[in-house]
Design a protein around this motif. Structure first.
Motif, mmCIF file in Angstrom:
data_model
loop_
_atom_site.group_PDB
_atom_site.id
_atom_site.type_symbol
_atom_site.label_atom_id
_atom_site.label_comp_id
_atom_site.label_asym_id
_atom_site.label_seq_id
_atom_site.Cartn_x
_atom_site.Cartn_y
_atom_site.Cartn_z
ATOM 1 N N ASP A 171 -10.209 0.739 -8.683
ATOM 2 C CA ASP A 171 -10.373 -0.669 -8.327
ATOM 3 C C ASP A 171 -11.866 -0.995 -8.295
ATOM 4 O OD1 ASP A 171 -9.717 -3.251 -7.681
ATOM 5 O OD2 ASP A 171 -9.256 -2.832 -5.580
ATOM 6 N N GLU A 179 0.821 -1.219 0.000
ATOM 7 C CA GLU A 179 0.000 0.000 0.000
ATOM 8 C C GLU A 179 0.852 1.265 0.000
ATOM 9 O OE1 GLU A 179 -3.019 0.068 2.965
ATOM 10 O OE2 GLU A 179 -3.816 -1.909 2.430
ATOM 11 N N ASP A 218 0.518 4.033 -2.865
ATOM 12 C CA ASP A 218 0.170 5.412 -2.526
ATOM 13 C C ASP A 218 1.045 6.421 -3.256
ATOM 14 O OD1 ASP A 218 -1.886 4.681 -0.856
ATOM 15 O OD2 ASP A 218 -0.736 4.882 0.996
ATOM 16 N N SER A 234 -11.607 -3.126 -13.815
ATOM 17 C CA SER A 234 -10.680 -1.985 -13.858
ATOM 18 C C SER A 234 -10.532 -1.463 -15.283
ATOM 19 C CB SER A 234 -9.321 -2.370 -13.272
ATOM 20 O OG SER A 234 -8.704 -3.386 -14.037
ATOM 21 N N VAL A 259 -3.648 4.157 -10.106
ATOM 22 C CA VAL A 259 -3.632 2.762 -9.644
ATOM 23 C C VAL A 259 -4.868 2.051 -10.186
ATOM 24 C CG1 VAL A 259 -3.682 1.220 -7.647
ATOM 25 C CG2 VAL A 259 -2.350 3.337 -7.551
ATOM 26 N N GLY A 262 -6.144 -1.950 -4.400
ATOM 27 C CA GLY A 262 -6.245 -0.825 -3.488
ATOM 28 C C GLY A 262 -7.601 -0.613 -2.869
ATOM 29 N N ARG A 299 -7.760 6.495 -8.632
ATOM 30 C CA ARG A 299 -7.769 5.141 -8.061
ATOM 31 C C ARG A 299 -8.947 4.394 -8.670
ATOM 32 N NH1 ARG A 299 -3.429 6.964 -7.252
ATOM 33 N NH2 ARG A 299 -2.171 6.725 -5.371
ATOM 34 N N LYS A 307 -10.236 0.958 -3.843
ATOM 35 C CA LYS A 307 -10.764 2.318 -3.930
ATOM 36 C C LYS A 307 -11.169 2.627 -5.360
ATOM 37 C CE LYS A 307 -7.603 4.139 -0.380
ATOM 38 N NZ LYS A 307 -6.437 5.035 -0.159
ATOM 39 N N TYR A 308 -12.344 3.237 -5.506
ATOM 40 C CA TYR A 308 -12.727 3.821 -6.788
ATOM 41 C C TYR A 308 -12.941 5.306 -6.540
ATOM 42 C CZ TYR A 308 -15.555 5.072 -10.877
ATOM 43 O OH TYR A 308 -16.056 5.690 -12.000
#
Length: 219
Positions: free
Chosen positions: A121, A97, A101, A142, A106, A110, A119, A112-113
């Motif tokens: 994911d 992570e 970061d 993704s 990414v 992770g 980000r 996170k959207y």
């Protein structure tokens, strides 16, 4: 290892398949140009390795997960590298992570959207996003997320089109005939359910990319 194979897939398999899967002749003719743009796909595992690539530290870094790779994050990385801002970016494959970061964008890792911080994911338990703005109902992978936010810019690079009307038509057509298949397969959605077609299957790209992973007993 897997990083080397991942780079080969980014360089070859996905770029050719994107070109084959579109009906626009201008996209097909642009394949050599795409290959040149994608051919800078340095793949690393950490920032020490990144520092060994000349000029890479001055470019945005694309992060994704390590281990077995899948069609959706390969295609997500390919689409990003078609764009001028990420054309010379290295791809960092890790689940650390702290390293993720530090990446500029990414994909597929992770949990996170958050488009505002790049980000993308889709593995979160509460993730239910679909391409509702185009009338589709297949959960996004993704690749679908990158296509949602960067797809028109990618198509502009491939087809050389500036017309908003033409880009909108290509954007919808490409999702229906190519991208939705990637989303559906990655999310375990069958192409048919109760005799009703869920999405078109036109490329088998996900299976071809998957077969390029190393076997369990390969070094």
């Amino acid at each position: 290892g897997l990083n080397v194979m991942f780079a080969r897939v980014v360089l070859c398999q996905s770029s050719r398949s994107v070109a084959r899967s579109t009906t626009a002749s201008t996209i097909c003719r642009s394949t050599p140009c795409l290959a040149r743009k994608i051919a800078t796909a340095g793949v690393v595992s950490n920032f020490d390795e990144l520092s060994e690539i000349p000029g890479a530290e001055c470019q945005p870094v694309i992060g994704t997960h390590d281990g077995t790779f899948h069609c959706d994050e390969v295609l997500a990385c390919v689409m990003l590298k078609m764009l001028p801002i990420y054309g010379r970016s290295a791809i960092m494959r890790t689940r650390n992570e702290a390293l993720l970061d530090r990446c500029d964008v990414v994909v597929d890792v992770g949990a996170k959207y958050l488009p505002r911080i790049h980000r993308y994911d889709h593995h979160q338990r509460d993730f239910i996003d679909v391409m509702s703005e185009l009338g589709f109902k297949t959960k996004l992978s993704s690749a679908g997320l990158i296509y949602r936010h960067f797809g028109r810019d990618v198509l502009k690079q491939i087809a050389g089109q500036e017309s908003a009307e033409t880009l909108d038509a290509l954007y919808c057509k490409t999702y229906r005939s190519f991208m939705e298949e990637i989303d559906g397969i990655d999310n375990g959605i069958e192409s048919f359910d109760s005799g009703k077609r869920q999405y078109e299957v036109s490329t088998t790209l996900a299976g071809r990319v998957g077969r390029l992973n190393l076997d369990w007993n390969d070094e």
